[in-house]
Design an enzyme around this catalytic site. Sequence first.
Site, short mmCIF file in Angstrom:
data_model
loop_
_atom_site.label_atom_id
_atom_site.label_comp_id
_atom_site.label_asym_id
_atom_site.label_seq_id
_atom_site.Cartn_x
_atom_site.Cartn_y
_atom_site.Cartn_z
N TYR A 267 30.48 32.42 33.56
CA TYR A 267 29.10 32.09 33.90
C TYR A 267 28.40 33.30 33.43
O TYR A 267 29.04 34.21 32.68
CB TYR A 267 28.99 31.91 35.22
CG TYR A 267 29.47 30.38 35.69
CD1 TYR A 267 28.93 29.29 35.42
CD2 TYR A 267 30.64 30.55 36.65
CE1 TYR A 267 29.35 28.02 35.67
CE2 TYR A 267 31.17 28.97 37.16
CZ TYR A 267 30.27 27.97 36.67
OH TYR A 267 30.47 26.62 36.99
N ARG B 248 32.65 38.63 42.59
CA ARG B 248 33.95 37.88 41.78
C ARG B 248 33.92 38.50 40.45
O ARG B 248 32.94 38.19 39.60
CB ARG B 248 33.43 36.38 42.06
CG ARG B 248 34.84 35.62 41.96
CD ARG B 248 35.06 34.46 42.53
NE ARG B 248 35.60 33.47 41.92
CZ ARG B 248 35.62 32.15 42.16
NH1 ARG B 248 34.70 31.69 43.14
NH2 ARG B 248 36.33 31.48 41.41
N GLN C 251 41.67 15.58 42.35
CA GLN C 251 41.17 14.06 41.93
C GLN C 251 39.73 13.70 42.53
O GLN C 251 38.85 13.11 42.23
CB GLN C 251 42.03 13.05 42.38
CG GLN C 251 43.36 13.01 41.48
CD GLN C 251 44.43 12.17 41.91
OE1 GLN C 251 44.16 11.22 42.44
NE2 GLN C 251 45.60 12.36 41.30
N HIS D 146 36.05 28.80 32.32
CA HIS D 146 36.14 27.22 32.61
C HIS D 146 36.53 26.81 31.08
O HIS D 146 37.18 25.67 31.14
CB HIS D 146 34.59 26.88 32.89
CG HIS D 146 34.59 26.43 34.54
ND1 HIS D 146 35.57 26.38 35.44
CD2 HIS D 146 33.45 27.07 35.10
CE1 HIS D 146 34.70 26.55 36.54
NE2 HIS D 146 33.64 26.92 36.43
N GLU E 117 34.83 33.59 35.78
CA GLU E 117 34.62 31.82 35.26
C GLU E 117 33.83 31.60 33.94
O GLU E 117 33.65 30.35 33.61
CB GLU E 117 34.11 30.88 36.31
CG GLU E 117 35.00 31.38 37.72
CD GLU E 117 36.43 31.28 37.99
OE1 GLU E 117 37.00 30.13 37.74
OE2 GLU E 117 36.83 32.32 38.47
#
Length: 717
Positions: free
Chosen positions: A178, A226, A351, A264, A176
């Site tokens: 990081y 991961r 949401q 991201h 992601e």
Amino acid sequence: GQGLVMTKFSAMLSPLDLGFTTLKNRVLMGSMHTGLEEGNFLSGSMTKLAKYFEERAKGKVGLIVTGGIAPNNAGRVAPFAAKLTKSSEAKAHMEVTQAVHGAGTGTKICMQILHAGRYAYHPLAVSASPIQAPIGPFKPKELSNADILQTIDDYGQCAALAREAGYDGVEVMGSEGYLINQFIAEHVNHRKDEWGGSYENRIRFPLEIVKKIREKVGQDFIIIFRLSMLDLVEKGSSWNEIVRLAKELEVAGVTLINTGIGWHEARIPTIATCVPRAGFSWVTKKLKPHVNVPLITTNRINTPEVAEQVLQASHADMISMARPFLADPYFVLKAEEGRSHEINTCIACNQACLDHTFKGLTASCLVNPFACHETEIAITPAENKINIAVVGAGPAGLAAATTAAARGHRVTLYEQSNQIGGQFNMAKLIPGKEEFHETIRYFTQKIQSTGVQLKLGSKVTAKELIDSKFDAVVLATGVVPRVPEISGIDHPKVVSYIDVLQKNAKVGKKVAIIGAGGIGFDVAEFITRDLSESLSVENFAREWGIDLSNEARGGVDGVQKKSPGLGECEAVYLLQRKTTKHGDGLGKTTGWIHRTVLKDKGVQFIGGVNYDKVDDKGLHVTLKHKDGRSEQKILDVDTVIVCAGQVSQRTLEGELAAAGVATHLVGGADVAAELDAKRAIDQATRLALMLEKAKGKVEYTPASSFMQKVQGFMMSR
């Protein structure tokens, strides 16, 4: 019936042998940051997090991974965010691990170790090189050689403390975008020492971390890594590099490899509703022949049926689902008992989970307001059972009726149309919102199982409600479209969004949409949809420029997006009075997707619009330019679709109140501003939990966050 079910989901429910231990089934609750990881601001108590995971353990998930916990101060995602660097902190976590193990279902739990690197929201951010992230507020400091060695030690220490806290293992967050990803990718790692340059040097950091952790925790402890298998950013890893790192991780001692999809900062959706179900399991499948450790696949797997298909097709050995466990903690239990039709399915809306997290609010779930609030609200039997009428079977009415009935109240639910679901019946028609079908199916089940008396096709009057002597009436009558005051608004060219979505009104080739809120965007997607395109991995990959063979660097290098165009339309104008960016009020983590899709299709965004009139020539407008100039224009359109907001529908309220009936407004009938299902379901649920005691209106207060509490605390000093 048990035997039949076991065969229906035989792969998903089969145990996974890890050698030193066995997981009960192939389902992993993926890591999510909920805002509960920090514990109580003053006492550090982890009770809320413990209760939240305990519910999921009771629901029989095989393995849980926590939200990311930093191995040192620099690695925290934000100031005051969770870290694990000393024994006193490990002690607090014991409450969590004891709750999970105490559930008695055999569920195991791993703690995720996450170092944010340049994604950190604080000035102490560090990275492989001092290059600011496009989504990061701070330029990171470059780690020195000594800093790197210290960080590796910190990972080892953090894992040892996790073991001390009673965790069954750790997950090392290597994807992601990081810190670990920042070392692996040339994109961010411009170092000239032994931690940069060649690929061998760039993967030294993750491998040293895994070796250090294994050395600190011994052999009988789970280490999940991961691994970013599809970066979705330019200059990301190539496929050969990913395979090489996976093989070396296996040698270094990992127990399981989990799939990471996209950084991201990648501009491609990875978990929103528009991603097809199991839309990335092909990535994991490609790695399977190259390693012996079990592989976990992830992203948009939200039903036991989809999970079973992926496993049966040998795409992976285990399935990670994160948000589906916010939506329904008992996902696995229901599947095991042959009640998968009773699962409250995640609709991937983001949401109340991701959007909350990025705003620093405690996470929850649009379809399940109990998520992350288990210590505050729960369904308890009503002490005094009363007779309740709920008017309107949209999201608010459905939540109010089924929650009240589950508590033992007698509930009659009136709905004027011939189906339940309210606005969700329109939402489910929008491309990329098909998941709303699932929520309607869930509530259909819930009405039956809780014993709500449903009256469809009945437009109830205040007199009938008064004569029936209900103890309380909940008005969930929703909204009606607001009709703007524009000359010619009754011209045959003009239709409302309801005419288009519910009544199949004919839409011409050239269209102007008045109002660029959520509904305006939805309508634009609806009228420009390609009727021949289905929801498929292939179509999704083509539209977003992903290489399905995963040979291109990052899965995207040099791949062109192929936009579907305007469907049956020739020109579409999305108009708003505001001069701000179109779609400004859309979801924080999904708004950019809707903007990109419509822009790529060729929808024209026009802001600063004053609507003058509609006549045979089209829509007459005056445009206010940034420099103060005004320009009059005629948009030559065949159809004008009005999406100019809503007004609450409350016609029954006055008469009921006058007759002294306890009346409560929920959802759109209470506040029509933006159609907000999250607010509607949460408010209706909370009202139903106290209906027999509720005197006045139940005020809806959105979740406050850890960060807001910190700020409030600082301000009050």
